[in-house]
Design an enzyme around this catalytic site. Structure first.
Site, PDB file in Angstrom:
ATOM      1  N   GLY A 127       0.862  -1.205  -0.071  1.00 28.32           N
ATOM      2  CA  GLY A 127       0.172   0.005  -0.015  1.00 28.32           C
ATOM      3  C   GLY A 127       0.807   1.185   0.240  1.00 28.32           C
ATOM      4  O   GLY A 127       0.499   2.229   0.431  1.00 28.32           O
ATOM      5  N   GLY A 167      -0.033   5.047  -0.975  1.00 26.36           N
ATOM      6  CA  GLY A 167      -1.123   5.834  -0.223  1.00 26.36           C
ATOM      7  C   GLY A 167      -0.418   7.208   0.560  1.00 26.36           C
ATOM      8  O   GLY A 167       0.898   7.224   0.549  1.00 26.36           O
ATOM      9  N   ILE A 189      -1.054  -1.756  -5.569  1.00 26.53           N
ATOM     10  CA  ILE A 189      -1.767  -2.585  -6.656  1.00 26.53           C
ATOM     11  C   ILE A 189      -1.923  -1.784  -7.909  1.00 26.53           C
ATOM     12  O   ILE A 189      -2.273  -2.194  -9.013  1.00 26.53           O
ATOM     13  CB  ILE A 189      -3.220  -2.639  -5.889  1.00 26.53           C
ATOM     14  CG1 ILE A 189      -4.253  -3.300  -6.924  1.00 26.53           C
ATOM     15  CG2 ILE A 189      -3.884  -1.331  -5.810  1.00 26.53           C
ATOM     16  CD1 ILE A 189      -5.249  -4.213  -6.120  1.00 26.53           C
ATOM     17  N   TYR A 237     -14.997   0.136   8.871  1.00 24.87           N
ATOM     18  CA  TYR A 237     -13.803   0.428   9.222  1.00 24.87           C
ATOM     19  C   TYR A 237     -13.373   0.109  10.453  1.00 24.87           C
ATOM     20  O   TYR A 237     -12.192  -0.653  10.789  1.00 24.87           O
ATOM     21  CB  TYR A 237     -13.240   2.122   8.740  1.00 24.87           C
ATOM     22  CG  TYR A 237     -11.735   2.024   9.031  1.00 24.87           C
ATOM     23  CD1 TYR A 237     -10.769   1.769   8.251  1.00 24.87           C
ATOM     24  CD2 TYR A 237     -11.339   3.342   9.920  1.00 24.87           C
ATOM     25  CE1 TYR A 237      -9.477   2.094   8.177  1.00 24.87           C
ATOM     26  CE2 TYR A 237     -10.026   3.840  10.175  1.00 24.87           C
ATOM     27  CZ  TYR A 237      -9.241   3.188   9.058  1.00 24.87           C
ATOM     28  OH  TYR A 237      -7.951   3.475   9.295  1.00 24.87           O
ATOM     29  N   LYS A 267     -10.993  -2.694  12.192  1.00 25.64           N
ATOM     30  CA  LYS A 267      -9.463  -2.574  12.805  1.00 25.64           C
ATOM     31  C   LYS A 267      -9.601  -2.946  14.192  1.00 25.64           C
ATOM     32  O   LYS A 267      -8.399  -3.589  14.731  1.00 25.64           O
ATOM     33  CB  LYS A 267      -9.395  -0.907  12.832  1.00 25.64           C
ATOM     34  CG  LYS A 267      -9.027  -0.258  11.531  1.00 25.64           C
ATOM     35  CD  LYS A 267      -7.537  -0.794  11.296  1.00 25.64           C
ATOM     36  CE  LYS A 267      -7.000  -0.176   9.976  1.00 25.64           C
ATOM     37  NZ  LYS A 267      -5.788  -0.502   9.412  1.00 25.64           N
TER      38      LYS A 267
HETATM   39  N1  SER Z   1      -7.884   8.964   9.205  1.00 28.62           N
HETATM   40  C1  SER Z   1      -8.611   7.816   9.212  1.00 28.62           C
HETATM   41  C2  SER Z   1      -9.967   7.862   8.871  1.00 28.62           C
HETATM   42  O1  SER Z   1     -10.375   9.065   8.944  1.00 28.62           O
HETATM   43  C3  SER Z   1      -8.681   7.243  10.556  1.00 28.62           C
HETATM   44  O2  SER Z   1      -7.926   6.480  10.961  1.00 28.62           O
HETATM   45  O3  SER Z   1     -10.454   7.202   8.350  1.00 28.62           O
END
Ligand code: SER
Length: 318
Positions: free
Chosen positions: A9, A12, A36, A144, A148
């Site tokens: 990654g 990014g 990728i 998300y 996590k």
């Molecule tokens: N910066 C991230 C988000 O806003 C937080 O881990 O998704």
């Protein structure tokens, strides 16, 4: 044994700068950038080895690991909070299967050490919002955040049961002028600088008073390298460490920028990302990271604002 690094990654926001820092530290021949998609021809990622790779392709990952004799993997490929809400099943698939593929490489002794970032998104509306402790109620409500939190539990599990040397921090919103952020709820705090630099009005997708934990990129990279350098025996948390630097609201950031860009204007138009942000902490307690491996941030709001405005390149935002 020599350290040979793979950053997954790498294109990014964090990956781009982590690759540069790791190449400085270990030498450019010892750091492979993987992503990728191919980087643009002028990307700094091409100042060393680059491999096209998909973290969901375990065989492909293993091929790259064996080709270079990789010892340490930094896994940054993920869908962030806002993007994952738009595509929950792919968010879950990428964030979890990607992590398992890398943890399994370590379990099978193909690599020695893994860095995997968690996030302040692991917390939820029932978490104490101020000075959020390392160990507390965690009921995340985003795809998300759920991925996590699950990832954190799996990291600890792989460490306890298979001896995997995996290390992690819960990044807050990361602010930088290198590569653009992609798909986070905290991205406003980067976007705002592009508008300020272009002398355009900024329309903010969070509320004026939505305080969130944030950090300048240099501190985030420092934390990452420091944790990876720590003695394994000093690491008491194998899920993920709280780390903190700054906390501010959009209004406070706006005021800080306005010290330098006098006629800057802002308008607040909160969207779905405000609902995500409102479940996250305002400030984080990071005393365990400070004690275990000497974490200390260097950038406050004023210094960060100055460095951002000096370095940001308006062409990047298009
Ligand atoms: N910066 C991230 C988000 O806003 C937080 O881990 O998704």
């Amino acid at each position: 044994m020599e350290t040979k690094v793979l950053v997954v990654g790498a294109s990014g926001q964090i990956g781009t700068e982590l690759v540069s820092a790791l190449r400085k530290k270990y030498g450019k021949e010892n750091v492979v950038a993987g992503d990728i998609k191919n980087p643009k021809s002028d990307s700094s990622l091409l100042n060393g080895h680059f491999e096209l790779l998909d973290v969901l392709d375990k065989e492909g990952l293993l091929r790259v690991v064996e080709k270079y004799g990789i010892t340490d993997v930094y896994l940054l490929a993920a869908l962030l909070s806002a993007t994952a809400e738009k595509n929950p099943s792919f968010g879950w698939e990428l964030n979890m299967t990607g992590l398992f593929n890398v943890l399994d490489l370590a379990k099978e002794n193909k690599v020695k050490k893994v860095f995997w970032p968690s996030s302040i998104a692991v917390f939820g509306a029932t978490t104490p919002r101020n000075d959020t402790p390392q160990r507390t109620i965690m009921e995340p409500t985003t795809v998300y955040g759920i991925s996590k939190l699950a990832g954190e539990r799996w990291c600890e599990y792989y460490h306890k049961n298979y001896g995997v040397d995996v290390r992690s921090v819960r990044y807050p919103g990361i602010i930088s002028y290198g590569a653009l952020p992609g798909g986070g709820t905290t991205d406003y705090a980067v976007d705002i600088f592009y508008k300020a630099k272009a002398h355009e009005k900024f329309v903010c997708f969070l509320d004026k008073d939505m305080e969130l934990p944030m950090m300048f990129m240099e501190d985030a990279i420092d934390a990452t390298l420091k944790l990876m350098d720590a003695n394994s025996s000093d690491i008491t948390i194998r899920s993920s460490y709280n780390i903190a630097a700054l906390s501010f609201t959009p209004h406070q950031l706006f005021e800080s920028i306005r010290q330098i860009v006098k006629y800057f204007e802002i308008e607040y138009k909160p969207d779905y990302r405000q609902a995500i942000a409102s479940t996250w902490p305002a400030s984080i307690n990071d005393e365990v990271a400070r004690k275990d491996w000497g974490w200390r941030p260097k950038f406050d709001l004023e210094k960060m604002t100055r460095v951002m405005l000096e370095n940001i390149n308006p062409d990047l935002a298009g």
